[in-house]
Design a protein around this motif. Structure first.
Motif, short mmCIF file in Angstrom:
data_model
loop_
_atom_site.label_atom_id
_atom_site.label_comp_id
_atom_site.label_asym_id
_atom_site.label_seq_id
_atom_site.Cartn_x
_atom_site.Cartn_y
_atom_site.Cartn_z
N GLY A 90 0.82 -1.21 0.00
CA GLY A 90 0.00 0.00 0.00
C GLY A 90 0.84 1.26 0.00
N MET A 91 1.84 1.30 0.87
CA MET A 91 2.71 2.48 0.92
C MET A 91 3.57 2.57 -0.32
SD MET A 91 3.11 5.03 2.77
CE MET A 91 4.13 6.43 2.45
N GLY A 92 3.98 1.42 -0.86
CA GLY A 92 4.75 1.41 -2.10
C GLY A 92 3.97 1.99 -3.26
N VAL A 93 2.69 1.66 -3.34
CA VAL A 93 1.83 2.21 -4.40
C VAL A 93 1.67 3.71 -4.23
CG1 VAL A 93 -0.55 2.21 -5.27
CG2 VAL A 93 0.60 0.05 -4.81
N ILE A 94 1.50 4.16 -2.99
CA ILE A 94 1.38 5.60 -2.74
C ILE A 94 2.66 6.33 -3.14
CG2 ILE A 94 1.14 7.35 -0.93
CD1 ILE A 94 -0.79 5.37 0.47
N LEU A 95 3.81 5.81 -2.73
CA LEU A 95 5.08 6.44 -3.10
C LEU A 95 5.29 6.42 -4.61
CD1 LEU A 95 7.58 5.20 -0.35
CD2 LEU A 95 6.46 7.42 -0.54
N ALA A 96 4.93 5.32 -5.24
CA ALA A 96 5.06 5.24 -6.70
C ALA A 96 4.20 6.29 -7.39
CB ALA A 96 4.68 3.83 -7.18
N TYR A 97 3.02 6.49 -6.90
CA TYR A 97 2.12 7.49 -7.48
C TYR A 97 2.65 8.91 -7.25
CZ TYR A 97 -2.02 10.33 -8.25
OH TYR A 97 -2.89 11.29 -8.69
N LEU A 98 3.09 9.18 -6.02
CA LEU A 98 3.53 10.54 -5.69
C LEU A 98 4.86 10.92 -6.34
CD1 LEU A 98 2.65 10.73 -1.88
CD2 LEU A 98 1.45 11.82 -3.79
N TRP A 99 5.79 9.99 -6.40
CA TRP A 99 7.13 10.31 -6.86
C TRP A 99 7.45 9.78 -8.25
CZ3 TRP A 99 10.07 8.86 -1.76
CH2 TRP A 99 9.79 9.82 -0.80
N GLY A 100 6.49 9.12 -8.89
CA GLY A 100 6.72 8.60 -10.23
C GLY A 100 7.70 7.44 -10.28
N LEU A 101 7.73 6.66 -9.23
CA LEU A 101 8.62 5.50 -9.16
C LEU A 101 7.87 4.24 -9.60
CD1 LEU A 101 9.96 6.11 -5.54
CD2 LEU A 101 11.14 6.68 -7.65
N SER A 102 8.60 3.15 -9.71
CA SER A 102 7.93 1.87 -9.88
C SER A 102 7.39 1.43 -8.53
CB SER A 102 8.91 0.82 -10.42
OG SER A 102 9.87 0.49 -9.44
N VAL A 103 6.37 0.59 -8.55
CA VAL A 103 5.79 0.12 -7.29
C VAL A 103 6.83 -0.66 -6.49
CG1 VAL A 103 4.01 -1.36 -6.30
CG2 VAL A 103 3.46 0.09 -8.24
N GLU A 104 7.64 -1.44 -7.18
CA GLU A 104 8.68 -2.22 -6.49
C GLU A 104 9.66 -1.31 -5.76
OE1 GLU A 104 12.26 -5.25 -7.63
OE2 GLU A 104 10.41 -5.39 -8.78
N SER A 105 10.06 -0.22 -6.39
CA SER A 105 10.96 0.73 -5.74
C SER A 105 10.28 1.36 -4.52
CB SER A 105 11.36 1.84 -6.71
OG SER A 105 12.09 1.31 -7.78
N GLY A 106 9.01 1.70 -4.64
CA GLY A 106 8.27 2.25 -3.51
C GLY A 106 8.20 1.29 -2.34
N TRP A 130 10.40 -1.11 -1.65
CA TRP A 130 11.74 -1.21 -1.05
C TRP A 130 12.06 0.03 -0.22
CZ3 TRP A 130 14.35 -5.30 -0.02
CH2 TRP A 130 14.19 -6.43 -0.80
N ILE A 131 11.68 1.20 -0.70
CA ILE A 131 11.91 2.41 0.08
C ILE A 131 11.13 2.35 1.38
CG2 ILE A 131 11.46 4.90 0.13
CD1 ILE A 131 12.10 4.90 -2.90
N THR A 132 9.89 1.92 1.31
CA THR A 132 9.07 1.79 2.51
C THR A 132 9.68 0.79 3.48
OG1 THR A 132 7.09 2.30 1.23
CG2 THR A 132 6.76 1.23 3.36
N PHE A 133 10.14 -0.34 2.96
CA PHE A 133 10.76 -1.35 3.80
C PHE A 133 11.97 -0.79 4.54
CE2 PHE A 133 14.23 -4.44 4.18
CZ PHE A 133 13.67 -5.30 5.11
N VAL A 134 12.83 -0.07 3.83
CA VAL A 134 14.04 0.48 4.44
C VAL A 134 13.68 1.50 5.52
CG1 VAL A 134 16.06 1.92 3.98
CG2 VAL A 134 15.52 0.03 2.46
N ILE A 135 12.69 2.36 5.25
CA ILE A 135 12.29 3.36 6.24
C ILE A 135 11.73 2.69 7.49
CG2 ILE A 135 10.60 5.18 6.72
CD1 ILE A 135 10.95 6.02 3.75
N VAL A 136 10.84 1.72 7.32
CA VAL A 136 10.25 1.03 8.47
C VAL A 136 11.31 0.26 9.24
CG1 VAL A 136 8.65 -0.83 9.12
CG2 VAL A 136 7.95 0.89 7.47
N TRP A 137 12.20 -0.41 8.53
CA TRP A 137 13.26 -1.18 9.18
C TRP A 137 14.17 -0.27 9.99
CZ3 TRP A 137 18.63 -1.36 8.70
CH2 TRP A 137 19.23 -2.43 9.35
#
Length: 114
Positions: A49-65, A67-74
């Motif tokens: 869910g957060m990956g999709v939101i980041l992908a939409y907001l920043w124009g990234l791929s969902v997979e990148s979103g 991974w970014i979410t995972f790193v932030i939460v971790w």
């Protein structure tokens, strides 16, 4: 505070501990596995869910979103531990309930009296 009497009487910390005291070790292991699987599904849904939101907001791929979410939460969990997670849960709960109250007021104020 809802389970204070359970902990006081049985000296348990987790839900599997409660089942272990009442039903034995095998049930504790089964409940532990079910708990781990359910939390993994919950985490996966939140990451996607957060990956999709980041992908939409920043124009990234969902997979990148994801991974970014995972790193932030971790990083947040490792740096602050369980208490930091509990504190953010309290803040999110307050924000969620505030949003519900504001939305209810908005709906009542803008309702059609017919």
């Amino acid at each position: 505070f809802l389970a204070r009497h359970i902990n006081a009487e049985r000296n348990v910390l987790t839900l599997p501990d409660v089942f272990a005291k009442r039903y034995g070790k095998i049930v504790e292991v089964l409940v532990s596995i079910a708990t781990i699987v359910s939390f993994m599904m919950l985490l996966a849904g939140n990451l996607v869910g957060m990956g999709v939101i980041l992908a939409y907001l920043w124009g990234l791929s969902v997979e990148s979103g994801i991974w970014i979410t995972f790193v932030i939460v971790w990083m947040y969990t490792v740096s602050g531990g369980l208490f930091s997670v509990a504190y953010t849960d309290v803040v999110q709960g307050i924000m969620g309930w505030s949003g519900c109250v504001v939305f209810a007021y908005y709906m009542i104020a803008n309702s059609d009296p017919k």
